[in-house]
Design a protein around this motif. Structure first.
Motif, mmCIF file in Angstrom:
data_model
loop_
_atom_site.group_PDB
_atom_site.id
_atom_site.type_symbol
_atom_site.label_atom_id
_atom_site.label_comp_id
_atom_site.label_asym_id
_atom_site.label_seq_id
_atom_site.Cartn_x
_atom_site.Cartn_y
_atom_site.Cartn_z
ATOM 1 N N VAL A 208 0.872 -1.178 0.000
ATOM 2 C CA VAL A 208 0.000 0.000 0.000
ATOM 3 C C VAL A 208 0.906 1.224 0.000
ATOM 4 O O VAL A 208 2.036 1.186 0.515
ATOM 5 C CB VAL A 208 -0.950 0.008 1.213
ATOM 6 C CG1 VAL A 208 -1.996 -1.082 1.080
ATOM 7 C CG2 VAL A 208 -0.193 -0.135 2.526
ATOM 8 N N PHE A 209 0.396 2.329 -0.553
ATOM 9 C CA PHE A 209 1.262 3.480 -0.771
ATOM 10 C C PHE A 209 0.424 4.747 -0.854
ATOM 11 O O PHE A 209 -0.693 4.726 -1.393
ATOM 12 C CB PHE A 209 2.042 3.276 -2.079
ATOM 13 C CG PHE A 209 3.228 4.166 -2.261
ATOM 14 C CD1 PHE A 209 4.255 4.188 -1.340
ATOM 15 C CD2 PHE A 209 3.332 4.991 -3.381
ATOM 16 C CE1 PHE A 209 5.368 4.998 -1.525
ATOM 17 C CE2 PHE A 209 4.433 5.798 -3.577
ATOM 18 C CZ PHE A 209 5.457 5.809 -2.638
ATOM 19 N N LEU A 210 0.974 5.840 -0.329
ATOM 20 C CA LEU A 210 0.330 7.148 -0.447
ATOM 21 C C LEU A 210 1.149 7.970 -1.434
ATOM 22 O O LEU A 210 2.311 8.287 -1.191
ATOM 23 C CB LEU A 210 0.274 7.842 0.914
ATOM 24 C CG LEU A 210 -0.450 9.200 0.954
ATOM 25 C CD1 LEU A 210 -1.932 9.022 0.608
ATOM 26 C CD2 LEU A 210 -0.306 9.852 2.333
ATOM 27 N N PHE A 211 0.541 8.301 -2.566
ATOM 28 C CA PHE A 211 1.250 9.013 -3.627
ATOM 29 C C PHE A 211 0.335 10.080 -4.209
ATOM 30 O O PHE A 211 -0.809 9.811 -4.546
ATOM 31 C CB PHE A 211 1.689 8.022 -4.724
ATOM 32 C CG PHE A 211 2.312 8.674 -5.929
ATOM 33 C CD1 PHE A 211 3.584 9.213 -5.855
ATOM 34 C CD2 PHE A 211 1.617 8.754 -7.127
ATOM 35 C CE1 PHE A 211 4.171 9.821 -6.960
ATOM 36 C CE2 PHE A 211 2.192 9.353 -8.239
ATOM 37 C CZ PHE A 211 3.474 9.895 -8.152
ATOM 38 N N ASP A 212 0.866 11.293 -4.312
ATOM 39 C CA ASP A 212 0.111 12.403 -4.891
ATOM 40 C C ASP A 212 -1.218 12.603 -4.174
ATOM 41 O O ASP A 212 -2.237 12.927 -4.805
ATOM 42 C CB ASP A 212 -0.108 12.143 -6.389
ATOM 43 C CG ASP A 212 -0.502 13.404 -7.152
ATOM 44 O OD1 ASP A 212 -0.176 14.502 -6.675
ATOM 45 O OD2 ASP A 212 -1.155 13.289 -8.217
ATOM 46 N N GLY A 213 -1.223 12.367 -2.853
ATOM 47 C CA GLY A 213 -2.420 12.568 -2.045
ATOM 48 C C GLY A 213 -3.451 11.465 -2.136
ATOM 49 O O GLY A 213 -4.527 11.564 -1.547
ATOM 50 N N ARG A 214 -3.140 10.385 -2.881
ATOM 51 C CA ARG A 214 -4.097 9.288 -3.064
ATOM 52 C C ARG A 214 -3.537 7.981 -2.524
ATOM 53 O O ARG A 214 -2.328 7.763 -2.504
ATOM 54 C CB ARG A 214 -4.430 9.111 -4.548
ATOM 55 C CG ARG A 214 -5.161 10.280 -5.174
ATOM 56 C CD ARG A 214 -5.451 10.036 -6.646
ATOM 57 N NE ARG A 214 -4.237 10.044 -7.446
ATOM 58 C CZ ARG A 214 -4.180 9.685 -8.722
ATOM 59 N NH1 ARG A 214 -5.283 9.251 -9.339
ATOM 60 N NH2 ARG A 214 -3.044 9.723 -9.392
ATOM 61 N N PHE A 215 -4.463 7.114 -2.094
ATOM 62 C CA PHE A 215 -4.086 5.778 -1.631
ATOM 63 C C PHE A 215 -3.988 4.832 -2.828
ATOM 64 O O PHE A 215 -4.959 4.663 -3.585
ATOM 65 C CB PHE A 215 -5.122 5.221 -0.658
ATOM 66 C CG PHE A 215 -5.046 5.802 0.725
ATOM 67 C CD1 PHE A 215 -3.878 5.720 1.473
ATOM 68 C CD2 PHE A 215 -6.155 6.420 1.296
ATOM 69 C CE1 PHE A 215 -3.807 6.239 2.753
ATOM 70 C CE2 PHE A 215 -6.095 6.938 2.576
ATOM 71 C CZ PHE A 215 -4.914 6.847 3.308
ATOM 72 N N PHE A 216 -2.828 4.194 -2.976
ATOM 73 C CA PHE A 216 -2.636 3.164 -3.996
ATOM 74 C C PHE A 216 -2.370 1.828 -3.314
ATOM 75 O O PHE A 216 -1.838 1.778 -2.200
ATOM 76 C CB PHE A 216 -1.445 3.500 -4.908
ATOM 77 C CG PHE A 216 -1.689 4.624 -5.870
ATOM 78 C CD1 PHE A 216 -2.028 4.356 -7.191
ATOM 79 C CD2 PHE A 216 -1.577 5.945 -5.466
ATOM 80 C CE1 PHE A 216 -2.255 5.388 -8.099
ATOM 81 C CE2 PHE A 216 -1.795 6.985 -6.358
ATOM 82 C CZ PHE A 216 -2.133 6.711 -7.675
ATOM 83 N N ALA A 217 -2.714 0.764 -4.013
ATOM 84 C CA ALA A 217 -2.392 -0.582 -3.554
ATOM 85 C C ALA A 217 -2.068 -1.429 -4.774
ATOM 86 O O ALA A 217 -2.620 -1.208 -5.861
ATOM 87 C CB ALA A 217 -3.552 -1.199 -2.770
ATOM 88 N N VAL A 218 -1.165 -2.381 -4.599
ATOM 89 C CA VAL A 218 -0.798 -3.273 -5.690
ATOM 90 C C VAL A 218 -0.870 -4.705 -5.198
ATOM 91 O O VAL A 218 -0.466 -5.010 -4.073
ATOM 92 C CB VAL A 218 0.616 -2.939 -6.227
ATOM 93 C CG1 VAL A 218 1.692 -3.166 -5.177
ATOM 94 C CG2 VAL A 218 0.930 -3.733 -7.484
ATOM 95 N N ASP A 219 -1.428 -5.581 -6.041
ATOM 96 C CA ASP A 219 -1.540 -6.970 -5.624
ATOM 97 C C ASP A 219 -0.356 -7.783 -6.140
ATOM 98 O O ASP A 219 0.562 -7.255 -6.791
ATOM 99 C CB ASP A 219 -2.888 -7.579 -6.045
ATOM 100 C CG ASP A 219 -3.052 -7.744 -7.551
ATOM 101 O OD1 ASP A 219 -2.041 -7.712 -8.276
ATOM 102 O OD2 ASP A 219 -4.206 -7.915 -8.000
#
Length: 407
Positions: A208-219
């Motif tokens: 999980v990652f916070l980038f450019d103010g948004r929450f991202f997740a990668v499976d």
């Protein structure tokens, strides 16, 4: 010549509020008295207490745990202002965690893990950070279990968590994203005071990652999603890349990268003495070992990952609870190249006896070779133990940025 001390107060206030790092703000306020008076110090982030995740899967959670405690850490690059010898130009990487009961005390940790090393005898107990060049390379949040009396409880559940604080003048409102023990995404919103586990999971999530103010997740397949913390809906933003065994998200020069770690369980089955080797070196034969990495760049308009064949001057660091990047020429001014640092089983086919359960490894991006970081002198100097210009530094009285350290 411009007199920087006469800049308008409203402009100084605007600049100071754009500084996300508390260490950058400390340096800003240290320039002169007018800058110090124009910039308010950052409010310390509170220590939040969260309930245990639902459907916890049993044994991974300690029986005595009653909730989570959320703490905040910074990964710092520290360098002397005036190097006296060639090796002094190399930086030192360390992770610091503030004591929740005394913000002027910190715990020193390995930058890529939770390992706490013993403080050397000559390490200054009071460290004046204004005497060094200090840059925050990254920050992380850590979920600790605590029991009924408030003590931290060890647990096998150590998933990464990322937090977004929302603009609020009255109280800290925040959203936390982590990976549930089931492999699904779990969201905690402070105003709900409750966890929500999101059911969508074609494949277990890796990061999980916070980038450019948004929450991202990668499976595990490289499929990336954005998590809307308001609606708790997922939007697919990148198709899978497949191939590797462990995916990491990391920011470098304003871009989001995907680092794909390849693991192997291959062994030289049938060789003479193979059974004895298994007993003597179980870390090599019974655990996965890291064999290579691939890097991709996020191309949002195409909803895809593009291959990266040249990291140029970049060093990527893959930690247990955070990822961060830096310029090689900044950390190691006399060296070049690009590399990926990671924790894992490292074996280069030469020294089987040197392999441990978890090593600090470095992957050379140009040659594809993996080595123990401690075997490369310039890399070994980046990590523990602290360099001589830290341990031999004279103790000083309190000054802006002073930090009290403990192991």
């Amino acid at each position: 010549m411009v007199d920087w001390s006469t800049l308008p107060k409203d402009l100084l206030d605007l600049i100071s509020k754009s500084l996300e790092s508390s260490f950058d703000l400390i340096h800003f306020r240290s320039v002169c008295s007018s800058w110090r008076s124009a910039a308010e110090p950052k409010r310390p982030l509170p220590t939040h207490h969260l309930p245990i995740l639902p459907d916890n899967g049993g044994s991974l959670f300690p029986d005595s745990a009653v909730g989570f405690r959320l703490s905040h850490r910074s990964i710092l690059l520290i360098k002397p202002h005036e190097p006296h010898m060639e090796s002094d130009s190399f930086g030192w990487l360390i992770k610091v965690e503030e004591d929740h009961s005394n913000p002027r005390k910190v715990t020193l940790l390995d930058p890529l893990s939770d390992v706490r090393n013993s403080i050397p005898e000559h390490f200054p107990r009071l460290l004046d950070m204004s005497k060094f060049k200090v840059r925050e390379l990254g920050c992380e949040c850590k979920l600790h279990y605590f029991n009924t009396v408030g003590d931290i409880v060890d647990s096998l559940y150590l998933e990464k968590a990322v937090v977004k604080y929302l603009d609020c003048d009255v109280e800290y409102k925040f959203v936390l994203l982590t990976i549930h023990v089931s492999g699904k995404l779990a969201v905690y919103r402070s105003w709900d005071r409750a966890w929500t586990v999101i059911d969508d999971m074609p494949s277990p999530y890796d990061d999980v990652f916070l980038f450019d103010g948004r929450f991202f997740a990668v499976d595990n397949n490289g499929r990336a999603v954005v998590v809307d913390y308001t609606s708790l809906k997922l939007t697919v933003v990148a198709s899978p890349v497949f191939g590797g065994d462990k995916k990491y998200l990391i920011e470098s020069c304003g871009e989001m990268l995907l680092v794909d770690m390849y693991l192997s369980l291959e062994a030289v089955d049938g060789d003479p003495g193979f059974a004895e080797e298994i007993l003597e070196h179980p870390a090599f034969y019974m655990n996965e070992r890291t064999v290579k990495f691939k890097v991709f760049k996020f191309v949002e308009r195409e909803k895809s990952w593009a291959d990266v064949y040249d990291l140029e001057d970049k060093m990527l660091f893959l930690g247990d609870d955070s990822t961060f990047s830096a310029s090689t020429s900044d950390i190691l001014p006399l060296c070049g190249g690009s590399s990926v640092f990671f924790n894992g089983n490292v074996y280069n086919g030469e020294d089987l006896g040197a392999m441990q359960d978890r090593d600090l490894g470095v992957f050379d991006f140009s040659s594809g070779k993996i080595e123990l970081a401690q075997k490369i002198p310039e890399y070994a100097m980046l990590f523990w133990p602290p360099p001589p210009w830290i341990t031999s530094h004279e103790r000083v009285e309190y000054h802006t940025g002073e930090t009290s350290s403990r192991s």
